[in-house]
Design an enzyme around this catalytic site. Structure first.
Site, PDB file in Angstrom:
ATOM      1  N   THR A   6      16.553  38.449  42.189  1.00 61.35           N
ATOM      2  CA  THR A   6      16.477  38.883  43.551  1.00 61.35           C
ATOM      3  C   THR A   6      17.517  39.990  43.786  1.00 61.35           C
ATOM      4  OG1 THR A   6      15.982  36.601  44.038  1.00 61.35           O
ATOM      5  CG2 THR A   6      16.875  37.870  45.836  1.00 61.35           C
ATOM      6  N   ARG A  30       3.707  29.814  44.574  1.00 62.38           N
ATOM      7  CA  ARG A  30       5.061  29.238  44.604  1.00 62.38           C
ATOM      8  C   ARG A  30       5.936  30.011  45.603  1.00 62.38           C
ATOM      9  NH1 ARG A  30      10.413  31.539  43.217  1.00 62.38           N
ATOM     10  NH2 ARG A  30      11.729  29.812  42.564  1.00 62.38           N
ATOM     11  N   GLY A  58       9.831  30.540  46.836  1.00 65.25           N
ATOM     12  CA  GLY A  58      11.188  30.318  46.339  1.00 65.25           C
ATOM     13  C   GLY A  58      12.222  30.208  47.443  1.00 65.25           C
ATOM     14  N   ASP A  59      13.452  30.414  47.037  1.00 64.46           N
ATOM     15  CA  ASP A  59      14.579  30.295  47.957  1.00 64.46           C
ATOM     16  C   ASP A  59      14.755  31.529  48.835  1.00 64.46           C
ATOM     17  OD1 ASP A  59      15.173  31.661  45.509  1.00 64.46           O
ATOM     18  OD2 ASP A  59      17.296  31.658  46.085  1.00 64.46           O
TER      19      ASP A  59
END
Ligand SMILES: NC(=O)C[C@H](N)C(=O)O
Length: 468
Positions: free
Chosen positions: A201, A229, A231-232
């Site tokens: 990221t 999916r 993610g964070d």
């Protein structure tokens, strides 16, 4: 930009991903490319901040540049899903030490994130639009801006909004890069990576001249993630967070409450707010501070500083006293005469194994350590993302084997101290501390720090030691 006088020195830190980056797999030309990119984005963003850009605009500027740079895993150059598709995510969050009664861009919603986005050239700009288009005005009137108060939006629906909002789209080929495709193929075949491409990221945390913090984060996610999916990076409290609150350090003369209203210095003669508050005065203080319920009571009942379960080895503010009274206010300050009141703000951006960040609500854990346990941000980030921190420990026996738990954070911590002392005269100290830590091989990062003679010094690093 703000009408108020500039009172803060801008601060800035960028990251370009953390992970199993090894010196032996990072040839000088690849290092040089990352260095040049980060340096260029650091300089142009810092220039903007010095020229008076808001933290929000500067953070979006920095991340937009990285989204166009194939070196980084976001926008163009994003990693592929197992289905060979690119699904991007981005988020933005703001916090301020200014008067929270004055609504500022983004402050109404504070955070916005987009996920499962395809073909939008700059997902971070989509997150920004979502943040600013709130759907209604501060007084509750409907705004026809196509926005909503939803902090998370996904997939084709948010792409439709992106079109309505005039954002730029690019075809699949524009995002596709040979390097990421080869990495994807090797991943599917279980082959080892020959070089240390940045997996992470990208993120920017910055402080503008008016005490506003912004964090912007963008990613293609994890190589060979399953389609769909999340993610964070677009999940509040996992891969990013920003917050502001007040802390008081009771002084010997603590007697009357000071309600600075952030314009600061307004000293009230009425209710006493000493920590052993009589019930009758509680009501008066509530009048000042708003109906804060339990959170006000925590302001009024000083508690001893709890022991850190695992005290970090260092602190950015080792000489500072621990606050023993935490004023949990959502909005107004509640400071006491004879005490020092600090409005504190933090913003952090994470990178690494987002699944572990999600399981730990990692960013919010850092913020909670800072807000509720009075850790410095350096301590809090180290506790969660530093060596042998919570992320690492969460991987258990898989640590170092699967990449689980690997990652890091960058951030800025801001203290605005209001010391009224006995005279009620306000003294202000303003500073932004740049913070970063990680638990894995390396983390691409760049920041500006004060050097000798007050000159700004650029720092661009990937390992703990200088790259040689
Ligand atoms: N490697 C990364 O930083 C990507 C991101 N944290 C994710 O897991 O989606």
């Amino acid at each position: 930009m703000s009408d108020e006088p500039a009172t803060f020195k801008p601060a800035l830190i960028l990251h370009g991903g953390a992970g199993n980056i090894q010196r032996a797999k990072l040839p000088p030309d690849l290092y040089a490319k990352h260095h040049a990119s980060l340096q260029s984005y650091l300089r142009s963003t810092y220039t903007l901040l010095k020229e008076g850009a808001s933290a929000l605009d500067a953070a979006v500027h920095a991340v937009s540049l990285m989204e166009d740079d194939e070196l980084f895993n976001c926008g163009r150059g994003s990693v592929f899903t197992t289905a060979g598709t690119i699904e991007m995510e981005a988020s933005i969050m703001v916090a301020t030490v200014q008067d929270p009664d004055q609504n500022r861009p983004g402050e109404m919603k504070k955070a916005a994130a987009v996920m499962n986005v395809r073909n939008v050239r700059h997902p971070i700009q989509l997150a920004r639009e979502s943040l600013l288009r709130t759907g209604y005005t501060p007084d509750g009137k409907t705004k026809k801006d196509g926005g909503s108060m939803h902090p998370q939006l996904a997939g084709p629906h948010v792409e439709t909004l992106a079109r309505e909002w005039g954002l730029e789209f690019k075809p699949d080929e524009w995002f596709w890069t040979q390097r990421r495709w080869d990495e994807h193929r090797r991943g599917l075949e279980g082959k080892e990576e020959p070089i240390s491409l940045s997996q992470g990221t990208v993120g920017c945390v910055c402080l503008d001249q008016w005490g506003n913090l912004a964090v912007a984060t963008s990613t293609g996610g994890k190589t060979n993630k399953l389609p769909g999916r999340i993610g964070d990076t677009p999940t509040l409290g996992a891969g990013f967070w920003a917050d502001a609150w007040d802390v008081t350090f009771p002084g010997p003369e603590a007697a009357s409450p000071v309600i600075p209203n952030s314009k600061v210095g307004a000293v009230s003669a009425t209710p006493r707010c000493t920590g052993n508050l009589a019930t009758s005065t509680m009501a008066s203080v509530q009048e000042f501070c708003g109906n804060l319920g339990d959170s006000l009571r925590s302001c009024l009942a000083p508690r001893s500083q709890p022991e850190s379960p695992d005290p970090p080895a260092y602190s950015s503010r080792s000489s500072s006293p621990r606050a023993s009274v935490v004023v949990q206010v959502s909005g107004k300050s509640c400071c006491m005469r004879g005490s020092t009141c600090a409005r504190k703000a933090i913003a952090i951006s994470g990178t690494g194994d987002g699944d572990a960040f999600l399981r730990l609500a990692a960013a919010h854990s850092v913020a909670s350590l800072s807000r509720l346990q009075n850790y410095s941000l350096t301590e809090a980030v180290k506790f969660v993302a530093g060596s042998n921190g919570a992320l690492q420990r969460s991987a258990g026996p898989r640590w170092g084997v699967t990449g689980e738990g690997e990652g890091g954070f960058i951030g800025i911590e801001l203290d605005e101290e209001h010391s009224t002392r006995s005279t009620g005269r306000l003294e202000k100290l303003r500073r932004g501390n740049v913070v970063c830590d990680y638990n894995c091989g390396g983390m691409w990062r760049a920041w500006v720090e004060p050097g000798q003679n007050g000159k700004d010094v650029e720092r661009i690093m990937v390992f703990r030691e200088k790259y040689e």
